[in-house]
Write a protein that holds these residues in place. Structure first.
Motif, PDB file in Angstrom:
ATOM      1  N   ALA A  25      14.079  -6.353  46.411  1.00  0.00           N
ATOM      2  CA  ALA A  25      14.455  -5.869  45.077  1.00  0.00           C
ATOM      3  C   ALA A  25      13.433  -4.849  44.570  1.00  0.00           C
ATOM      4  O   ALA A  25      13.811  -3.810  44.007  1.00  0.00           O
ATOM      5  CB  ALA A  25      14.572  -7.041  44.111  1.00  0.00           C
ATOM      6  N   ASP A  26      12.150  -5.125  44.790  1.00  0.00           N
ATOM      7  CA  ASP A  26      11.114  -4.174  44.370  1.00  0.00           C
ATOM      8  C   ASP A  26      11.231  -2.870  45.144  1.00  0.00           C
ATOM      9  O   ASP A  26      11.123  -1.780  44.581  1.00  0.00           O
ATOM     10  CB  ASP A  26       9.727  -4.792  44.576  1.00  0.00           C
ATOM     11  N   SER A  27      11.467  -2.976  46.431  1.00  0.00           N
ATOM     12  CA  SER A  27      11.613  -1.782  47.265  1.00  0.00           C
ATOM     13  C   SER A  27      12.811  -0.947  46.825  1.00  0.00           C
ATOM     14  O   SER A  27      12.718   0.280  46.708  1.00  0.00           O
ATOM     15  CB  SER A  27      11.760  -2.186  48.731  1.00  0.00           C
ATOM     16  N   ILE A  28      13.923  -1.605  46.578  1.00  0.00           N
ATOM     17  CA  ILE A  28      15.128  -0.890  46.145  1.00  0.00           C
ATOM     18  C   ILE A  28      14.876  -0.175  44.828  1.00  0.00           C
ATOM     19  O   ILE A  28      15.322   0.958  44.626  1.00  0.00           O
ATOM     20  CB  ILE A  28      16.327  -1.859  46.050  1.00  0.00           C
ATOM     21  N   SER A  29      14.117  -0.798  43.936  1.00  0.00           N
ATOM     22  CA  SER A  29      13.855  -0.173  42.643  1.00  0.00           C
ATOM     23  C   SER A  29      13.022   1.101  42.774  1.00  0.00           C
ATOM     24  O   SER A  29      13.007   1.928  41.876  1.00  0.00           O
ATOM     25  CB  SER A  29      13.168  -1.164  41.701  1.00  0.00           C
TER      26      SER A  29
END
Length: 108
Positions: A25-29
């Motif tokens: 989720a952090d990477s996608i953001s």
């Protein structure tokens, strides 16, 4: 040694899936930031690096252009693509995962 490989494999596969979900989720953001911003601190890595990546459409967190950017910034980077798997390569394709990791370690 085989015992070390077994111990490391148990440690890797014991990581709770929520850890990967949070990191994903952090990477996608940050995906739209571009490789230069996402890889700003890569030059600080001092050891050889193996990037094992799957397919984005299967859930991989590593874009091919980011893997190439790592290799450009760090000449000791080796990239290995395992098709058909996402982020949990060690679980989804343990044979190819192990073969790629051992080949990388044997070259060092």
């Amino acid at each position: 040694s085989p015992d070390d490989y077994e111990r490391r494999a148990r440690w890797i596969t014991s990581t709770h899936p929520n850890v990967y979900q949070e990191l994903r989720a952090d990477s996608i953001s940050h995906m739209d930031a571009g490789p230069d911003l996402r890889l700003a601190n890569v030059g600080n890595i001092q050891s050889p690096l193996l990037i094992l990546r799957g397919d984005l459409d299967a859930g991989s967190m590593t874009r091919p252009d980011d893997a190439a950017a790592f290799a450009t910034r760090l000449p000791t980077t080796a990239i290995h693509h395992i098709p058909g798997v996402g982020h949990s390569i060690h679980r989804d394709a343990p044979g190819p995962f192990t073969a790629a990791a051992l080949a990388f370690l044997d070259d060092r």
